[in-house]
Scaffold this motif. Sequence first.
Motif, PDB file in Angstrom:
ATOM      1  N   MET A   1       0.730  -1.446   0.221  1.00 10.57           N
ATOM      2  CA  MET A   1      -0.063   0.107   0.102  1.00 10.57           C
ATOM      3  C   MET A   1       0.731   1.383  -0.275  1.00 10.57           C
ATOM      4  SD  MET A   1      -1.407  -0.424   3.671  1.00 10.57           S
ATOM      5  CE  MET A   1      -0.742   1.835   4.880  1.00 10.57           C
ATOM      6  N   ALA A   2       0.365   2.383  -0.025  1.00  8.31           N
ATOM      7  CA  ALA A   2       1.443   3.741  -0.213  1.00  8.31           C
ATOM      8  C   ALA A   2       1.059   4.534   1.466  1.00  8.31           C
ATOM      9  CB  ALA A   2       0.986   4.329  -1.503  1.00  8.31           C
ATOM     10  N   VAL A   3       0.491   3.777   2.226  1.00  7.72           N
ATOM     11  CA  VAL A   3       1.094   4.419   3.161  1.00  7.72           C
ATOM     12  C   VAL A   3       2.213   3.840   3.767  1.00  7.72           C
ATOM     13  CG1 VAL A   3      -0.294   5.008   5.232  1.00  7.72           C
ATOM     14  CG2 VAL A   3      -1.378   4.260   3.602  1.00  7.72           C
ATOM     15  N   GLU A   4       2.771   3.538   4.995  1.00 10.33           N
ATOM     16  CA  GLU A   4       3.990   3.220   5.378  1.00 10.33           C
ATOM     17  C   GLU A   4       4.325   3.578   6.478  1.00 10.33           C
ATOM     18  OE1 GLU A   4       7.159   6.051   6.509  1.00 10.33           O
ATOM     19  OE2 GLU A   4       5.034   6.927   7.321  1.00 10.33           O
ATOM     20  N   VAL A   5       5.230   4.072   7.787  1.00  8.39           N
ATOM     21  CA  VAL A   5       5.930   4.552   7.025  1.00  8.39           C
ATOM     22  C   VAL A   5       6.917   2.827   7.908  1.00  8.39           C
ATOM     23  CG1 VAL A   5       7.739   4.949   8.772  1.00  8.39           C
ATOM     24  CG2 VAL A   5       5.923   6.060   8.056  1.00  8.39           C
ATOM     25  N   GLU A   6       7.180   2.364   9.080  1.00  8.70           N
ATOM     26  CA  GLU A   6       8.328   1.137   9.158  1.00  8.70           C
ATOM     27  C   GLU A   6       7.471   0.064   9.781  1.00  8.70           C
ATOM     28  OE1 GLU A   6       9.564   3.791  11.271  1.00  8.70           O
ATOM     29  OE2 GLU A   6      10.349   4.996  10.037  1.00  8.70           O
ATOM     30  N   VAL A 143      -5.271  23.924   3.679  1.00  7.42           N
ATOM     31  CA  VAL A 143      -4.298  23.241   4.365  1.00  7.42           C
ATOM     32  C   VAL A 143      -3.968  22.101   3.117  1.00  7.42           C
ATOM     33  CG1 VAL A 143      -4.293  21.188   5.816  1.00  7.42           C
ATOM     34  CG2 VAL A 143      -5.576  23.677   6.194  1.00  7.42           C
ATOM     35  N   PRO A 144      -2.580  21.914   2.713  1.00  3.13           N
ATOM     36  CA  PRO A 144      -2.232  20.745   2.096  1.00  3.13           C
ATOM     37  C   PRO A 144      -3.260  19.197   2.532  1.00  3.13           C
ATOM     38  CG  PRO A 144      -0.408  22.544   2.307  1.00  3.13           C
ATOM     39  CD  PRO A 144      -1.513  22.633   3.586  1.00  3.13           C
ATOM     40  N   LEU A 145      -3.551  18.927   1.285  1.00  4.94           N
ATOM     41  CA  LEU A 145      -4.313  17.514   0.954  1.00  4.94           C
ATOM     42  C   LEU A 145      -3.643  16.687   0.321  1.00  4.94           C
ATOM     43  CD1 LEU A 145      -6.749  15.501   2.478  1.00  4.94           C
ATOM     44  CD2 LEU A 145      -7.968  16.873   0.405  1.00  4.94           C
ATOM     45  N   GLU A 146      -3.207  15.116   0.450  1.00  6.10           N
ATOM     46  CA  GLU A 146      -3.046  14.286  -0.061  1.00  6.10           C
ATOM     47  C   GLU A 146      -3.564  13.453   0.376  1.00  6.10           C
ATOM     48  OE1 GLU A 146       0.261  13.169  -1.892  1.00  6.10           O
ATOM     49  OE2 GLU A 146       1.632  15.499  -1.552  1.00  6.10           O
ATOM     50  N   ARG A 147      -4.000  11.593  -0.915  1.00  5.60           N
ATOM     51  CA  ARG A 147      -4.462  10.869   0.001  1.00  5.60           C
ATOM     52  C   ARG A 147      -3.662   9.049  -0.762  1.00  5.60           C
ATOM     53  NH1 ARG A 147      -7.264  14.080  -3.106  1.00  5.60           N
ATOM     54  NH2 ARG A 147      -9.602  14.955  -3.212  1.00  5.60           N
ATOM     55  N   CYS A 148      -3.875   8.672   0.093  1.00  9.18           N
ATOM     56  CA  CYS A 148      -2.658   7.231  -0.415  1.00  9.18           C
ATOM     57  C   CYS A 148      -4.076   6.079   0.060  1.00  9.18           C
ATOM     58  CB  CYS A 148      -2.276   6.898   0.140  1.00  9.18           C
ATOM     59  SG  CYS A 148      -1.166   5.803   0.098  1.00  9.18           S
ATOM     60  N   GLU A 149      -4.771   5.448  -0.834  1.00 13.87           N
ATOM     61  CA  GLU A 149      -5.317   4.141   0.020  1.00 13.87           C
ATOM     62  C   GLU A 149      -6.763   4.433   0.118  1.00 13.87           C
ATOM     63  OE1 GLU A 149      -4.737   1.360  -1.708  1.00 13.87           O
ATOM     64  OE2 GLU A 149      -2.443   1.090  -2.480  1.00 13.87           O
ATOM     65  N   THR A 172       4.388   0.758  -0.780  1.00 15.10           N
ATOM     66  CA  THR A 172       3.876   0.198  -1.704  1.00 15.10           C
ATOM     67  C   THR A 172       3.467  -1.515  -1.400  1.00 15.10           C
ATOM     68  OG1 THR A 172       5.893   0.224  -3.352  1.00 15.10           O
ATOM     69  CG2 THR A 172       4.274   1.649  -3.364  1.00 15.10           C
ATOM     70  N   ALA A 173       4.132  -1.170  -0.372  1.00 12.87           N
ATOM     71  CA  ALA A 173       4.200  -2.869   0.081  1.00 12.87           C
ATOM     72  C   ALA A 173       2.290  -3.767   0.682  1.00 12.87           C
ATOM     73  CB  ALA A 173       5.052  -3.106   1.942  1.00 12.87           C
ATOM     74  N   PHE A 174       2.018  -3.468   1.160  1.00 14.08           N
ATOM     75  CA  PHE A 174       0.618  -3.693   1.175  1.00 14.08           C
ATOM     76  C   PHE A 174      -0.309  -3.673   0.177  1.00 14.08           C
ATOM     77  CE2 PHE A 174       2.932  -3.384   5.133  1.00 14.08           C
ATOM     78  CZ  PHE A 174       2.745  -4.912   5.818  1.00 14.08           C
ATOM     79  N   SER A 175      -0.445  -3.514  -1.038  1.00 16.11           N
ATOM     80  CA  SER A 175      -1.051  -3.132  -1.978  1.00 16.11           C
ATOM     81  C   SER A 175      -2.276  -4.269  -2.309  1.00 16.11           C
ATOM     82  CB  SER A 175      -0.471  -2.689  -3.132  1.00 16.11           C
ATOM     83  OG  SER A 175       0.704  -3.791  -3.606  1.00 16.11           O
ATOM     84  N   ARG A 176      -1.183  -5.477  -2.038  1.00 13.46           N
ATOM     85  CA  ARG A 176      -2.775  -6.435  -2.914  1.00 13.46           C
ATOM     86  C   ARG A 176      -3.175  -6.467  -0.996  1.00 13.46           C
ATOM     87  NH1 ARG A 176       2.615  -7.592   0.731  1.00 13.46           N
ATOM     88  NH2 ARG A 176       1.938  -9.344   2.202  1.00 13.46           N
ATOM     89  N   TYR A 177      -3.347  -5.291  -0.120  1.00 17.35           N
ATOM     90  CA  TYR A 177      -4.381  -5.563   0.534  1.00 17.35           C
ATOM     91  C   TYR A 177      -5.474  -4.854   0.424  1.00 17.35           C
ATOM     92  CZ  TYR A 177      -2.430  -8.343   4.062  1.00 17.35           C
ATOM     93  OH  TYR A 177      -2.047 -10.274   4.661  1.00 17.35           O
ATOM     94  N   ILE A 257      -9.950 -11.470   3.070  1.00 15.60           N
ATOM     95  CA  ILE A 257      -9.273 -10.551   1.781  1.00 15.60           C
ATOM     96  C   ILE A 257      -9.184 -11.245   0.457  1.00 15.60           C
ATOM     97  CG2 ILE A 257      -8.419  -8.296   0.568  1.00 15.60           C
ATOM     98  CD1 ILE A 257      -8.189  -7.690   3.317  1.00 15.60           C
ATOM     99  N   PRO A 258      -9.244 -11.296  -1.206  1.00 18.79           N
ATOM    100  CA  PRO A 258      -9.832 -11.646  -1.957  1.00 18.79           C
ATOM    101  C   PRO A 258      -8.265 -11.165  -2.540  1.00 18.79           C
ATOM    102  CG  PRO A 258     -11.115 -10.101  -2.708  1.00 18.79           C
ATOM    103  CD  PRO A 258     -11.218  -9.919  -0.789  1.00 18.79           C
ATOM    104  N   GLY A 259      -7.252 -11.998  -3.322  1.00 18.22           N
ATOM    105  CA  GLY A 259      -5.987 -12.288  -3.714  1.00 18.22           C
ATOM    106  C   GLY A 259      -4.794 -12.319  -2.954  1.00 18.22           C
ATOM    107  N   LEU A 260      -4.831 -11.966  -1.336  1.00 21.00           N
ATOM    108  CA  LEU A 260      -4.028 -12.168  -0.451  1.00 21.00           C
ATOM    109  C   LEU A 260      -2.740 -13.942  -0.650  1.00 21.00           C
ATOM    110  CD1 LEU A 260      -5.408 -11.308   2.603  1.00 21.00           C
ATOM    111  CD2 LEU A 260      -4.352 -10.223   0.983  1.00 21.00           C
ATOM    112  N   THR A 261      -1.655 -13.282  -0.989  1.00 25.41           N
ATOM    113  CA  THR A 261      -0.839 -14.665  -0.921  1.00 25.41           C
ATOM    114  C   THR A 261      -1.181 -15.887   0.458  1.00 25.41           C
ATOM    115  OG1 THR A 261       1.144 -14.180   0.759  1.00 25.41           O
ATOM    116  CG2 THR A 261       0.628 -13.010  -1.217  1.00 25.41           C
ATOM    117  N   GLU A 262      -0.354 -16.955   0.428  1.00 23.63           N
ATOM    118  CA  GLU A 262      -1.000 -18.069   1.337  1.00 23.63           C
ATOM    119  C   GLU A 262      -0.252 -17.690   2.823  1.00 23.63           C
ATOM    120  OE1 GLU A 262      -2.679 -20.165   0.808  1.00 23.63           O
ATOM    121  OE2 GLU A 262      -2.099 -21.612   2.539  1.00 23.63           O
TER     122      GLU A 262
END
Length: 380
Positions: A1-6, A143-149, A172-177, A257-262
């Motif tokens: 997903m495109a949220v993030e941090v660590e 106010v600056p605004l941005e969206r992600c997922e 982008t690590a969790f886009s499959r969710y 959730i459809p499409g997740l890995t095993e």
Amino acid sequence: MAVEVEPRRPLSPPRTTGARRAIPAQDFYSPEVFERERDSFFSRRWICVGREEEIPRPGDYLARDVLGEGVLLVRDESGRVNAFFNVCRHRGSRLRDEGTGTAKLLQCPYHAWTYALDGRLVGTPNIAEGGGFARSDFPLHSVPLERCEGFLFVNFSESPPPLEEQLGPNGTAFSRYRLRDLRTTKRLEFDCHANWKVIVENYNECLHCPTVHPELVELVPLYRRGLVAEDDGFEGNRLGPGVQSWTVTGSSKVRPIPGLTEEDLHTYWGFVVFPTMFVNLLPDVVTYELLWPLGPDRTHITYDFLFHPASIAAADFDPTDIYEFRELIVRQDLRVCELAQRGARSRGYGRGVLPPQDDFVYDFEAEYLRERDGPAGRTL
Ligand code: FES
Ligand SMILES: [Fe+2]
């Protein structure tokens, strides 16, 4: 997903010395420190304030306070979401209380100055234009605004870096969710008499799990050992045999959730978006938690549950045990956070000790100091 941090991985290799000291206890209760936080990273970082689906139709708005700074997100007639400071240009009245609502125009409760959904000032009762006064000079400040997922982030600085830059490559690590497609079915809210950092630090370690979460350690074997990182470097936390989700029994009445890995079907993933957002991913549910610091020793918490529309549409969709279990865990956590807050002022404390199992806490504190005091500031 495109949220993030660590992801839950130490920024640096695990340390083995047992005597690292935490930041001073006064950082957890001092009003001056709280103000410094507000004027440093809370005004500079992108802060998640909710989800786009909370304001689906034109006229829908969402008002939120971030350490006393009010922000108003409004969907205008064109379907665009605008973010404004929640403050009237006339004499500074707050325009809307916190929460959601719907309006055709935004009228100030004080002298009824009225703003269009795109922020233009369109009405000033008893004050005519002319003589040097033009309504067009006084739109709501944006106010600056941005969206992600599907998540909405605001930033109170004048020229913030792009959200992706703050989110980093893990974004982008969790886009499959399919986070953008998930829908909120429930929000839990809590008030906690603890500094927001106490809650972040509690999220970042599991030494407390065997004592505080006897039910949870039945589901995640790693937690029974007080750890949050698997020995083999796998960055998720493996669910125990047969565990489908976090419920008392470990079984779930919600489809994955459809499409997740095993692998995903047997894993919990969680991460912190510095400073005040946690995201938890399980095979059938994603939750996100936002901390709303109200003062040095008080924090409001919103805890939202997201499910895939196909899961929600299933005739046998029943997330009750997911809700109940998570509420149990959160209440267990917040109780000990309040205990820790009470001890912070004691003459018998001063500052904490961070053994290797507290690596994520250490990393959080290091990041916190960098963000608060700058690279030339104090380090741990
Ligand atoms: S303060 Fe808003 S109309 Fe006067
Ligand atoms: Fe916990």
